[in-house]
Design a protein around this motif. Structure first.
Motif, short mmCIF file in Angstrom:
data_model
loop_
_atom_site.label_atom_id
_atom_site.label_comp_id
_atom_site.label_asym_id
_atom_site.label_seq_id
_atom_site.Cartn_x
_atom_site.Cartn_y
_atom_site.Cartn_z
N ALA A 144 0.69 -1.13 0.13
CA ALA A 144 0.20 0.14 0.12
C ALA A 144 1.02 1.29 0.12
O ALA A 144 0.41 2.26 -0.55
CB ALA A 144 -0.86 -0.03 1.02
N VAL A 179 -8.21 -3.98 -2.91
CA VAL A 179 -7.22 -4.16 -1.77
C VAL A 179 -7.24 -5.58 -0.90
O VAL A 179 -8.32 -5.88 -0.76
CB VAL A 179 -7.37 -3.06 -0.86
N ARG A 230 -6.69 -6.86 2.42
CA ARG A 230 -6.29 -6.15 3.48
C ARG A 230 -5.40 -6.86 4.37
O ARG A 230 -5.64 -8.22 4.69
CB ARG A 230 -7.54 -5.79 4.43
N GLY A 231 -4.37 -6.50 4.93
CA GLY A 231 -3.42 -7.08 5.72
C GLY A 231 -2.74 -8.42 5.08
O GLY A 231 -2.23 -9.35 5.89
N THR A 281 0.97 -5.30 6.30
CA THR A 281 0.63 -4.25 5.28
C THR A 281 -0.56 -4.74 4.30
O THR A 281 -0.62 -5.86 3.96
CB THR A 281 1.61 -3.53 4.41
N ASP A 282 -1.36 -3.74 3.84
CA ASP A 282 -2.43 -4.08 2.57
C ASP A 282 -1.65 -4.28 1.44
O ASP A 282 -0.56 -3.53 1.13
CB ASP A 282 -3.63 -3.05 2.52
#
Length: 232
Positions: free
Chosen positions: A140, A159, A161-162, A183-184
């Protein structure tokens, strides 16, 4: 029988993309020990000569012979200096889709080499091998990698996520130890019609360059390792 990519090299106006060999070890060590490479990839730190030797004499070729993907050294066509790496990974042969990763040596950044080399590989995949989808994932906060995706015409899809890991110096100390944080990941893609539209607009449809076989000898018993690492 396992489907595999052919053993090839690609050329553009400025670059030659080819299999890694032992002569690349000194430049590979220098490239991979750069702080930005450490931050955005899962490459070992420090990246030693032994690591580079194991990779160039076995690990890179094993990606191809296993059917997982393909690793190509990116070099300047005139000087033969190592510019970076382009890697195909997580290949799904049934749907003709793969994920592309890339990194660039510190001295070569800002010259458009990443986009040029990735486009050469993608055009080859679509034009010669009948692939239907190439995916790209960027951390990201990795704006430089995202700019490459945008410049080559990738479509942003969403996206995860994580879904990734990046590294930074503890406490922002330039000499501190490296620590991992989650991180995304931004997901991008290219389909054949995306490049067709771009080529119609700028007349660059012949930019894929030359493709030829190399005769590079594989070492399929090497442990799984990715030069471009898990994520950019």
């Amino acid at each position: 029988m396992t489907a595999t990519f052919p053993d090839i090299s690609l050329s553009t106006e400025r670059l030659l993309l080819r299999p890694y060999d032992e002569a690349d070890i000194p430049e590979l060590v220098e490239m991979m020990n750069d702080d930005l490479v450490t931050a955005w990839t899962g490459a070992p730190r420090p990246y030693t000569e032994a690591t580079a030797r194991a990779f160039t004499t076995g690990g890179a070729a094993a990606e191809r012979t296993s059917g997982r993907g393909l690793v190509l050294a990116v070099t300047e066509l005139l000087t033969q200096r190592l510019v970076g790496t382009v890697q195909l990974q997580n290949t799904d042969w049934r749907i003709r889709g793969t994920e592309v990763g890339y990194l660039t040596a510190s001295w070569a950044r800002g010259e458009g080499y990443a986009g040029e080399s990735v486009l050469a590989v993608v055009r080859w995949l679509f034009g010669s091998l009948g692939f239907e989808r190439v995916e790209l994932r960027t951390a990201a906060d990795n704006s430089a990698s995202q700019q490459v995706a945008q410049k080559i015409g990738c479509i942003s899809e969403g996206v995860l996520r994580g879904a990734g890991l990046i590294r930074s110096r503890a406490g922002d100390d330039p000499e501190g130890r490296w620590v991992e944080t989650r991180t995304d990941l931004l997901v991008w893609s290219l389909l054949p019609e995306d490049l067709d539209d771009a080529d119609d607009a700028d007349g660059s449809g012949t930019a894929a360059g030359e493709v030829y076989e190399t005769g590079y000898a594989p070492y399929p018993d090497y442990a799984d390792y990715s030069a471009a690492a898990q994520r950019r």
